[in-house]
Write a protein that holds these residues in place. Structure first.
Motif, PDB file in Angstrom:
ATOM      1  N   LEU A 159       0.827  -1.200   0.000  1.00 44.84           N
ATOM      2  CA  LEU A 159       0.000   0.000   0.000  1.00 44.84           C
ATOM      3  C   LEU A 159       0.867   1.258   0.000  1.00 44.84           C
ATOM      4  O   LEU A 159       0.621   2.194  -0.762  1.00 44.84           O
ATOM      5  CB  LEU A 159      -0.912  -0.020   1.227  1.00 44.84           C
ATOM      6  CG  LEU A 159      -1.931   1.113   1.344  1.00 44.84           C
ATOM      7  CD1 LEU A 159      -2.908   1.072   0.171  1.00 44.84           C
ATOM      8  CD2 LEU A 159      -2.697   0.997   2.659  1.00 44.84           C
ATOM      9  N   GLY A 160       1.910   1.267   0.855  1.00 42.95           N
ATOM     10  CA  GLY A 160       2.768   2.440   0.920  1.00 42.95           C
ATOM     11  C   GLY A 160       3.555   2.659  -0.356  1.00 42.95           C
ATOM     12  O   GLY A 160       3.615   3.789  -0.886  1.00 42.95           O
ATOM     13  N   ALA A 161       4.168   1.589  -0.885  1.00 41.46           N
ATOM     14  CA  ALA A 161       4.962   1.726  -2.110  1.00 41.46           C
ATOM     15  C   ALA A 161       4.076   2.060  -3.309  1.00 41.46           C
ATOM     16  O   ALA A 161       4.431   2.893  -4.144  1.00 41.46           O
ATOM     17  CB  ALA A 161       5.740   0.443  -2.372  1.00 41.46           C
ATOM     18  N   GLY A 162       2.921   1.400  -3.393  1.00 43.35           N
ATOM     19  CA  GLY A 162       2.016   1.670  -4.504  1.00 43.35           C
ATOM     20  C   GLY A 162       1.459   3.080  -4.470  1.00 43.35           C
ATOM     21  O   GLY A 162       1.340   3.746  -5.505  1.00 43.35           O
ATOM     22  N   ALA A 163       1.129   3.565  -3.261  1.00 44.95           N
ATOM     23  CA  ALA A 163       0.617   4.928  -3.137  1.00 44.95           C
ATOM     24  C   ALA A 163       1.692   5.946  -3.501  1.00 44.95           C
ATOM     25  O   ALA A 163       1.412   6.947  -4.179  1.00 44.95           O
ATOM     26  CB  ALA A 163       0.113   5.162  -1.709  1.00 44.95           C
ATOM     27  N   ASP A 182      -8.781   7.209  -8.160  1.00 43.38           N
ATOM     28  CA  ASP A 182      -9.006   5.928  -8.838  1.00 43.38           C
ATOM     29  C   ASP A 182      -7.757   5.055  -8.795  1.00 43.38           C
ATOM     30  O   ASP A 182      -7.834   3.839  -8.593  1.00 43.38           O
ATOM     31  CB  ASP A 182      -9.409   6.164 -10.293  1.00 43.38           C
ATOM     32  CG  ASP A 182     -10.802   6.763 -10.427  1.00 43.38           C
ATOM     33  OD1 ASP A 182     -11.603   6.583  -9.489  1.00 43.38           O
ATOM     34  OD2 ASP A 182     -11.071   7.414 -11.451  1.00 43.38           O
ATOM     35  N   THR A 183      -6.613   5.680  -8.988  1.00 40.00           N
ATOM     36  CA  THR A 183      -5.366   4.924  -8.944  1.00 40.00           C
ATOM     37  C   THR A 183      -5.103   4.375  -7.551  1.00 40.00           C
ATOM     38  O   THR A 183      -4.666   3.225  -7.394  1.00 40.00           O
ATOM     39  CB  THR A 183      -4.190   5.820  -9.382  1.00 40.00           C
ATOM     40  OG1 THR A 183      -4.480   6.380 -10.653  1.00 40.00           O
ATOM     41  CG2 THR A 183      -2.906   5.016  -9.460  1.00 40.00           C
ATOM     42  N   LEU A 184      -5.373   5.172  -6.516  1.00 38.23           N
ATOM     43  CA  LEU A 184      -5.175   4.709  -5.145  1.00 38.23           C
ATOM     44  C   LEU A 184      -6.135   3.572  -4.795  1.00 38.23           C
ATOM     45  O   LEU A 184      -5.800   2.698  -3.996  1.00 38.23           O
ATOM     46  CB  LEU A 184      -5.341   5.873  -4.165  1.00 38.23           C
ATOM     47  CG  LEU A 184      -4.256   6.958  -4.250  1.00 38.23           C
ATOM     48  CD1 LEU A 184      -4.567   8.096  -3.290  1.00 38.23           C
ATOM     49  CD2 LEU A 184      -2.884   6.373  -3.940  1.00 38.23           C
TER      50      LEU A 184
END
Length: 224
Positions: A159-163, A182-184
């Motif tokens: 979640l942290g890296a993707g955000a 939408d991306t989050l």
């Protein structure tokens, strides 16, 4: 498009090289002198390389895929995980080029460092930090290890890296078709998948192949 964008800045390469230099300084390959760990390491390399090859491209060019970084950190510790994830990056990039029918010179080498930072280095560092906090704050119990190191660390790291990658893509490269919310949302879904897959595999390895999990020590988690 690669995770870092078509014109990834130099700081991504600097971060990647810094992480690799630290990992090399720790000389983690000495762990592989253990014969019982070598097969697990090779299998993990192949498995995570396949994860990095299977991906979904969202409208606007942002690519999402499972990382496997928390699994590598849990199995082999942070230094060896960082080196292993770089090898995964190389192998999967060549695999993507092969699947696209590209010649050696046609492989997207510019994506090497951005992919490593967003999908390897950052989630691995987040995973290691979360696992250190869990070892200090939570009781030493196999169930706590599996749930914390496998499920929660994997989900939160993804979640942290993707955000972070989504925010940088939105504001650092001008974004794309999808809005940041939408991306989050896609990142959140990905984090659930990362947590489920990693937690399941960690549970299997702790039960059946604990010698492959160097961060799980019998004297700490199986006392009394």
């Amino acid at each position: 498009m690669a995770p870092g964008g078509p014109a990834a800045p130099a700081w991504l390469a600097a971060c990647a090289l810094g992480g690799l230099a630290w990992a090399l300084w720790r000389r983690p390959w000495q762990l592989l002198r253990r014969g019982d760990l070598q097969h697990g390491w090779l299998g993990a390399l192949l498995f995570v390389a396949l994860l990095w090859t299977a991906r979904v491209a969202l409208p606007g060019g942002l690519v999402f895929q499972l990382f496997g970084a928390t699994l590598m950190v849990t199995l082999f510790g942070l230094p060896l995980a960082l080196l292993s994830l770089f090898l995964v990056d190389l192998v999967s990039l060549l695999g993507l080029g092969y699947l696209a029918g590209a010649h050696w010179s046609g492989v997207d080498w510019a994506a090497l460092w951005p992919r490593y930072v967003w999908m390897g280095l950052l989630p691995a560092l987040l995973s290691a930090a979360l696992q250190v906090a869990m070892r200090r704050l939570l009781p030493r119990h196999p169930f706590v290890f599996i749930l914390g190191h496998g499920y929660f660390a994997a989900g939160l790291a993804a979640l942290g890296a993707g955000a972070a990658r989504a925010i940088w893509h939105s504001y650092g490269t001008g974004g794309g078709v999808l809005t940041l919310p939408d991306t989050l949302t896609a990142v959140l879904i990905l984090a659930f998948g990362e947590a489920f897959l990693t937690g399941m595999l960690v549970a299997v390895f702790v039960v059946y192949k604990p010698q492959w999990v160097v961060t799980f020590r019998d004297e700490e988690y199986l006392r009394g």
